[in-house]
Design an enzyme around this catalytic site. Sequence first.
Site, short mmCIF file in Angstrom:
data_model
loop_
_atom_site.label_atom_id
_atom_site.label_comp_id
_atom_site.label_asym_id
_atom_site.label_seq_id
_atom_site.Cartn_x
_atom_site.Cartn_y
_atom_site.Cartn_z
N LEU A 103 -2.44 12.13 35.99
CA LEU A 103 -2.89 13.50 35.75
C LEU A 103 -4.25 13.34 35.10
CD1 LEU A 103 0.26 15.34 34.31
CD2 LEU A 103 -0.86 15.80 36.49
N ASP A 104 -5.27 14.03 35.61
CA ASP A 104 -6.61 13.79 35.08
C ASP A 104 -6.77 14.35 33.66
OD1 ASP A 104 -7.48 16.56 35.23
OD2 ASP A 104 -7.73 16.29 37.39
N TYR A 105 -7.91 14.07 33.08
CA TYR A 105 -8.20 14.39 31.67
C TYR A 105 -7.95 15.86 31.33
CZ TYR A 105 -10.82 14.00 27.24
OH TYR A 105 -11.19 13.99 25.91
N SER A 107 -6.00 17.94 33.01
CA SER A 107 -4.71 18.44 33.49
C SER A 107 -3.61 18.15 32.47
CB SER A 107 -4.35 17.80 34.84
OG SER A 107 -5.32 18.13 35.81
N ARG A 203 -7.87 19.93 42.95
CA ARG A 203 -9.21 20.33 42.53
C ARG A 203 -10.19 20.27 43.70
NH1 ARG A 203 -9.28 21.03 37.10
NH2 ARG A 203 -7.67 19.94 35.88
#
Length: 284
Positions: A103-105, A107, A203
């Site tokens: 999960l990105d920064y 999220s 995204r």
Amino acid sequence: MVRLNKYIAHHSSYSRREADKAIQDGYVRVDGEIQTNPATQIQEGVNIVYISGKQVSPRDKYTVIVYNKPKGELVTKSDPKGRRTIYDTLSKEYKHYVPVGRLDYASEGLLLLTDASRVASALMESNLERIYKIKIKGEVTPDMEDAMLKGMTLDDASAGGHSHSKIKEMEFKPFIGYKVQKNQPNYSILKVALSEGKNRELRRFFAHFGAEIVDLKRISFAEIELNNLPEGKVRFLSRSEYSALAKFLKDEKKSALKENNEKRSFKSEKKTTFKENKPAQKKR
């Protein structure tokens, strides 16, 4: 037969990358002999593998935890820029656990971690349903809905990705499902279900339509749900969740064995064909 690095990653707390380094640095012995090639083929249950003097043996036991990742944490062991990672929050007993995907920064939400790399790999490579709740700037347009239903392929999917990402072309499979919960000119809220979790896929998808995702939260992975788990906290899988996972892993193993057998059969048939078509040598 299985690659040495894969065997170590599947049956220890080492990741594939860590296994590669340990092998190349000379810390791994197979049947008493040092092996420095990660691609060395070994046979489970026959060859004896040691890493730093400790035997690596096939194991069936594993643990999986659910972590409610907050925004502002990276899913990585460390960050050169000094940003916070999930391991800064997780207690020491989970430092060797492997995350199932990313999960990105920016999220948040459900992140699975396990002490068995083979389990992490099986889940990451699966087409199990992942459900996200997202908030986008602007309205949900007919073009967006059409792409969610039919999928699409972009020659340039760099919008919405990291600035340093080398990924450009991307194929987006049809969403398993979606539900528009609020649709307004300023912002909209949706629940979407995907069968994969590629690099910043959502995204990139919505950025293609000029819609920026301002909030992204994963709320479930297959039968495992976030429910009311507080942010920054962990929980173990329930008995029913473990049962569903065990069934999935068993089915995956059967499928892999069947595929390997079919490949071997195909190779055998090819060899026979080539042998039969080989011209006879002339007698001298």
